[in-house]
Design a protein around this motif. Structure first.
Motif, short mmCIF file in Angstrom:
data_model
loop_
_atom_site.label_atom_id
_atom_site.label_comp_id
_atom_site.label_asym_id
_atom_site.label_seq_id
_atom_site.Cartn_x
_atom_site.Cartn_y
_atom_site.Cartn_z
N ILE A 154 0.86 -1.18 0.00
CA ILE A 154 0.00 0.00 0.00
C ILE A 154 0.90 1.23 0.00
CG2 ILE A 154 -0.18 0.02 2.54
CD1 ILE A 154 -3.12 0.90 2.16
N ARG A 155 0.50 2.19 -0.80
CA ARG A 155 1.31 3.38 -1.00
C ARG A 155 0.40 4.60 -0.93
NH1 ARG A 155 4.96 3.95 -6.43
NH2 ARG A 155 6.13 5.82 -5.89
N TYR A 156 0.88 5.66 -0.34
CA TYR A 156 0.08 6.85 -0.12
C TYR A 156 -0.55 7.34 -1.42
CZ TYR A 156 -1.19 11.52 1.51
OH TYR A 156 -1.87 12.65 1.84
N GLN A 157 -1.86 7.45 -1.43
CA GLN A 157 -2.64 7.96 -2.56
C GLN A 157 -2.47 7.14 -3.84
OE1 GLN A 157 -1.70 12.21 -2.74
NE2 GLN A 157 -3.39 12.65 -1.36
N GLU A 158 -2.15 5.85 -3.68
CA GLU A 158 -2.06 4.95 -4.82
C GLU A 158 -2.93 3.72 -4.54
OE1 GLU A 158 0.69 7.14 -7.19
OE2 GLU A 158 -0.38 5.27 -7.64
N PRO A 159 -3.36 3.02 -5.60
CA PRO A 159 -4.13 1.79 -5.37
C PRO A 159 -3.26 0.74 -4.67
CG PRO A 159 -4.32 2.53 -7.64
CD PRO A 159 -3.24 3.35 -7.02
N THR A 160 -3.89 -0.13 -3.91
CA THR A 160 -3.16 -1.23 -3.28
C THR A 160 -2.76 -2.26 -4.33
OG1 THR A 160 -5.28 -2.25 -2.75
CG2 THR A 160 -4.24 -0.95 -1.03
N ALA A 161 -1.75 -3.04 -4.00
CA ALA A 161 -1.26 -4.07 -4.92
C ALA A 161 -1.26 -5.41 -4.21
CB ALA A 161 0.15 -3.74 -5.38
N TYR A 162 -1.63 -6.46 -4.92
CA TYR A 162 -1.69 -7.80 -4.35
C TYR A 162 -1.05 -8.82 -5.29
CZ TYR A 162 -5.16 -5.92 -1.10
OH TYR A 162 -5.78 -5.19 -0.13
N ARG A 163 -0.39 -9.78 -4.68
CA ARG A 163 0.05 -10.95 -5.45
C ARG A 163 -1.19 -11.73 -5.86
NH1 ARG A 163 4.51 -14.03 -6.10
NH2 ARG A 163 5.71 -12.47 -4.98
N ALA A 164 -1.14 -12.35 -7.02
CA ALA A 164 -2.31 -13.06 -7.54
C ALA A 164 -2.81 -14.13 -6.59
CB ALA A 164 -1.99 -13.66 -8.91
N SER A 165 -1.90 -14.80 -5.91
CA SER A 165 -2.30 -15.93 -5.07
C SER A 165 -3.05 -15.51 -3.81
CB SER A 165 -1.06 -16.74 -4.66
OG SER A 165 -0.14 -15.93 -3.95
N VAL A 166 -3.02 -14.22 -3.45
CA VAL A 166 -3.72 -13.78 -2.24
C VAL A 166 -4.84 -12.80 -2.57
CG1 VAL A 166 -1.61 -14.08 -0.89
CG2 VAL A 166 -2.26 -11.78 -1.67
N LYS A 167 -4.89 -12.32 -3.80
CA LYS A 167 -5.90 -11.33 -4.19
C LYS A 167 -7.29 -11.89 -3.97
CE LYS A 167 -6.72 -7.90 -7.74
NZ LYS A 167 -6.30 -7.38 -9.07
N GLY A 168 -8.15 -11.10 -3.35
CA GLY A 168 -9.51 -11.53 -3.07
C GLY A 168 -9.65 -12.21 -1.72
N ARG A 169 -8.52 -12.59 -1.11
CA ARG A 169 -8.56 -13.24 0.21
C ARG A 169 -7.89 -12.37 1.28
NH1 ARG A 169 -5.73 -17.74 1.06
NH2 ARG A 169 -4.14 -17.32 -0.51
#
Length: 121
Positions: free
Chosen positions: A48-63
């Motif tokens: 997570i970065r200030y004023q930027e969208p969050t980023a997720y690895r594919a294997s954990v995205k949605g969980r």
């Protein structure tokens, strides 16, 4: 920058855990959660970065959900639908300036002590 983690533990598959990471003296503009399973490289899971969208690895995205409370200098990782393959030591990490990839460990200048997360099948 000092990072103090809490919240690891053991759960059954399908369960949930929440990790916390308190930064002192203040929280950096870019923070992430990484994990390292036995015999494997440390890998980034969420950032997570200030004023930027969050980023997720594919294997954990949605969980997994990464979030911050700026006024409490605290980073969280809410982990749902946990799987045995999520078993690892989890680390929070921070950097004031991210120049490259979110999940490049070399980008981060401060690390928490690590917390064990174990998911039983």
């Amino acid at each position: 920058e000092r990072l103090e983690e809490s919240g690891g533990g053991s759960v059954q598959a399908g369960g949930s855990l929440r990790l916390s990471c308190v930064a002192s003296p203040v929280i950096d503009s870019c923070m992430g959660w990484f994990r390292q399973a036995p015999g494997k490289e440390r890998e980034g899971g969420a950032a997570i970065r200030y004023q930027e969208p969050t980023a997720y690895r594919a294997s954990v995205k949605g969980r997994f959900t990464i979030s911050k409370e700026w006024d409490k200098n605290t980073l969280y990782s809410t982990m749902n639908s946990l799987k045995p393959e999520d078993t690892a030591i989890y680390y929070c990490a921070s950097t004031f300036t991210l120049r490259g990839e979110y999940f490049d460990t070399k980008e981060y200048t401060a690390w928490g002590q690590g917390n064990q997360v174990t998911v039983a099948s």
